[in-house]
Scaffold this motif. Structure first.
Motif, short mmCIF file in Angstrom:
data_model
loop_
_atom_site.label_atom_id
_atom_site.label_comp_id
_atom_site.label_asym_id
_atom_site.label_seq_id
_atom_site.Cartn_x
_atom_site.Cartn_y
_atom_site.Cartn_z
N GLY A 58 4.28 -1.61 -22.00
CA GLY A 58 4.50 -1.96 -23.25
C GLY A 58 4.77 -3.29 -23.47
N ILE A 59 4.37 -3.91 -24.63
CA ILE A 59 4.36 -5.14 -24.94
C ILE A 59 5.17 -5.10 -26.47
CG2 ILE A 59 3.28 -7.47 -25.71
CD1 ILE A 59 0.79 -6.78 -24.13
N VAL A 60 6.37 -5.72 -26.45
CA VAL A 60 7.23 -5.77 -27.51
C VAL A 60 7.36 -7.23 -28.17
CG1 VAL A 60 8.09 -3.55 -27.21
CG2 VAL A 60 9.16 -5.54 -26.53
N GLY A 61 7.88 -7.22 -29.37
CA GLY A 61 8.06 -8.67 -29.94
C GLY A 61 7.86 -8.54 -31.46
N GLU A 62 8.62 -9.58 -32.32
CA GLU A 62 8.31 -9.55 -33.46
C GLU A 62 6.80 -9.72 -33.98
OE1 GLU A 62 11.37 -12.32 -34.70
OE2 GLU A 62 10.20 -14.05 -33.53
N SER A 63 6.40 -9.64 -35.53
CA SER A 63 5.23 -10.23 -35.84
C SER A 63 4.93 -11.65 -35.50
CB SER A 63 5.08 -9.72 -37.38
OG SER A 63 5.12 -8.43 -37.41
N GLY A 64 3.83 -12.01 -35.10
CA GLY A 64 3.44 -13.23 -34.75
C GLY A 64 3.88 -13.98 -33.26
N SER A 65 4.10 -12.83 -32.60
CA SER A 65 4.67 -13.12 -31.03
C SER A 65 3.36 -13.31 -30.05
CB SER A 65 5.59 -12.20 -30.54
OG SER A 65 5.10 -11.01 -30.62
N GLY A 66 2.36 -12.96 -30.55
CA GLY A 66 1.18 -13.03 -29.90
C GLY A 66 0.78 -11.68 -29.01
N LYS A 67 1.25 -10.66 -29.45
CA LYS A 67 1.06 -9.19 -28.94
C LYS A 67 -0.26 -9.01 -29.04
CE LYS A 67 3.79 -6.70 -30.99
NZ LYS A 67 4.27 -7.63 -32.42
N THR A 68 -0.67 -8.93 -30.14
CA THR A 68 -2.08 -8.47 -30.73
C THR A 68 -3.41 -9.50 -30.06
OG1 THR A 68 -1.48 -7.16 -32.72
CG2 THR A 68 -3.65 -7.98 -32.71
N LEU A 69 -2.85 -10.65 -30.37
CA LEU A 69 -3.86 -11.66 -29.82
C LEU A 69 -4.09 -11.27 -28.28
CD1 LEU A 69 -3.21 -15.43 -31.47
CD2 LEU A 69 -5.19 -13.99 -31.53
N THR A 70 -3.17 -11.17 -27.64
CA THR A 70 -3.26 -11.03 -26.09
C THR A 70 -4.26 -9.73 -25.81
OG1 THR A 70 -1.16 -11.89 -25.86
CG2 THR A 70 -2.16 -10.32 -24.15
N CYS A 71 -3.98 -8.62 -26.59
CA CYS A 71 -4.65 -7.58 -26.64
C CYS A 71 -6.18 -7.62 -27.03
CB CYS A 71 -4.10 -6.37 -27.24
SG CYS A 71 -2.50 -5.85 -26.41
N ARG A 72 -6.25 -8.37 -28.08
CA ARG A 72 -7.73 -8.67 -28.47
C ARG A 72 -8.47 -9.67 -27.37
NH1 ARG A 72 -9.45 -7.45 -33.56
NH2 ARG A 72 -8.12 -6.47 -34.84
N ALA A 73 -7.81 -10.45 -26.84
CA ALA A 73 -8.20 -11.20 -25.91
C ALA A 73 -8.95 -10.29 -24.54
CB ALA A 73 -7.35 -12.40 -25.11
N ALA A 74 -7.90 -9.37 -24.37
CA ALA A 74 -8.47 -8.34 -23.30
C ALA A 74 -9.55 -7.68 -23.55
CB ALA A 74 -7.14 -7.59 -22.81
N LEU A 75 -9.86 -7.40 -24.73
CA LEU A 75 -10.99 -6.60 -25.42
C LEU A 75 -12.00 -7.44 -25.91
CD1 LEU A 75 -8.93 -4.29 -27.77
CD2 LEU A 75 -10.31 -3.53 -26.05
N GLY A 76 -11.95 -8.73 -25.69
CA GLY A 76 -12.85 -9.75 -25.98
C GLY A 76 -13.47 -9.74 -27.43
N ILE A 77 -12.30 -9.52 -28.43
CA ILE A 77 -12.57 -9.48 -29.88
C ILE A 77 -11.58 -10.45 -30.49
CG2 ILE A 77 -13.66 -7.31 -29.85
CD1 ILE A 77 -10.97 -6.28 -30.66
N LEU A 78 -11.44 -11.74 -30.00
CA LEU A 78 -10.71 -12.70 -30.64
C LEU A 78 -11.07 -13.47 -31.90
CD1 LEU A 78 -9.23 -14.73 -27.45
CD2 LEU A 78 -7.76 -13.58 -29.05
N PRO A 79 -10.20 -13.39 -32.85
CA PRO A 79 -11.04 -14.28 -34.12
C PRO A 79 -11.95 -15.50 -33.61
CG PRO A 79 -8.47 -13.59 -34.27
CD PRO A 79 -9.03 -13.54 -32.80
N PRO A 80 -12.77 -15.88 -34.41
CA PRO A 80 -13.44 -16.89 -34.21
C PRO A 80 -13.18 -18.27 -33.51
CG PRO A 80 -14.33 -15.75 -36.19
CD PRO A 80 -12.90 -15.22 -35.84
N HIS A 81 -12.02 -18.57 -34.26
CA HIS A 81 -11.56 -19.81 -33.70
C HIS A 81 -10.43 -20.01 -32.63
CE1 HIS A 81 -7.88 -19.50 -36.39
NE2 HIS A 81 -8.71 -18.72 -37.24
N PHE A 82 -10.10 -18.62 -32.16
CA PHE A 82 -9.32 -18.41 -31.06
C PHE A 82 -10.11 -18.24 -29.74
CE2 PHE A 82 -6.69 -17.22 -34.52
CZ PHE A 82 -5.51 -17.82 -34.39
#
Length: 293
Positions: A58-82
């Motif tokens: 599990g990855i927990v934390g408030e909004s903006g803590s980096g949870k979703t960015l970390t998962c998107r990195a693992a999926l190779g779908i980071l937003p363009p400027h990240f």
């Protein structure tokens, strides 16, 4: 006769693993750092985790803590400027930095898949939901039209949708939020991936439907050896599903350990605050049975 994995289709538990060396991780993040190149600022500061078959983190934390960015990195779908600016991510032993777009296309869905918070955003409203699952099967597994339809119906049945034949022919606007989430899970597991990332997958659902979805994810994990990454701000969700938990705050992992240890004896002040806030919503009812076990 169904073409589904026997463990999914029949409801029988997977056979117990024989003793042997530990299974290699299906997903490994090592000191992953993510930078916003527009603002030239590091957003995620050194996340590490290992996921082996059948394990749930599990990855927990408030909004903006980096949870979703970390998962998107693992999926190779980071937003363009990240971008991943340091560290490494491996999927089934392959460093994703070496993957071509064609190789990524092959991995997504078949090796790693995801379910997100708003299923309607990931399903095409102009195409019947069953046809969307069938298209995944035709694209990824080369199934003919009739075979893909048959398996799609079986997948809808596997995620506990009543009258899957009827659901197959419906559009997104005809289904409830809980039904749409099940459809998205069916699509995500269609090609039997080894890892599933559930990013706030139950947040928008009412309590009863949420419990059913959590039970379904747990069942899939036990029957098929599916490895789970569960992203949530809800500690009760994590306490029910996960073996380990990472607590993130402002892009940093402030606490990481076995779920029971972290939730029963939090060491970091932020984790203590999260638990205190959740206790008023009944978190203790999920923790108490584990403590007594």
């Amino acid at each position: 006769m169904t073409t589904l994995s026997p463990n999914i289709a029949t409801g029988r538990a997977a056979p117990a693993a024989t003793a042997g060396p530990p299974a290699p991780p299906v997903l490994a993040l090592r000191d992953v750092r993510i930078t916003d190149r527009v603002r030239d600022r590091e957003i995620v500061h050194g996340v590490s985790l290992e996921l082996t078959p059948g394990k749930a983190v599990g990855i927990v934390g408030e909004s903006g803590s980096g949870k979703t960015l970390t998962c998107r990195a693992a999926l190779g779908i980071l937003p363009p400027h990240f971008e991943v600016s340091a560290g490494s991510i491996e999927i089934a032993g392959t460093d994703i930095a070496t993957l071509t777009p064609r190789q990524w296309t092959g991995l997504r869905g078949s090796t790693i898949s995801a379910v997100f918070q708003d299923p309607a955003s990931y399903l095409n409203p102009s195409i019947r939901v069953g046809a969307q699952i069938a298209e995944v099967l035709r694209t990824k597994q080369g199934l003919k039209r009739r075979a893909a339809r048959h398996r799609a119906v079986e997948l809808l049945r596997a995620v506990r949708l009543h009258d899957p034949e009827l659901v197959y022919g419906q559009y997104t606007y005809e289904l409830s939020g809980g039904m749409l989430q099940r459809v998205l899970i069916a699509a995500a597991i269609a090609v039997e991936p080894r890892t599933l990332i559930a990013d706030e997958a139950t947040t928008a659902l009412d309590v009863t439907v949420q419990a059913e979805i959590l039970d379904l994810l747990s069942e899939l994990r036990e029957r098929t050896g599916l490895a789970l990454v569960v992203v949530s701000h809800d500690l009760a969700v994590v306490s029910q599903l996960c073996d380990e938990v990472l607590v993130m705050r402002e892009g940093e992992v402030v606490e990481h350990g076995p779920t029971r240890a972290v939730l029963h004896d939090p060491q970091h002040a932020y984790t203590q605050l999260l638990i205190h806030e959740h206790e008023q919503y009944g978190l203790e009812k999920f923790l108490a049975p584990k403590e007594a076990a």
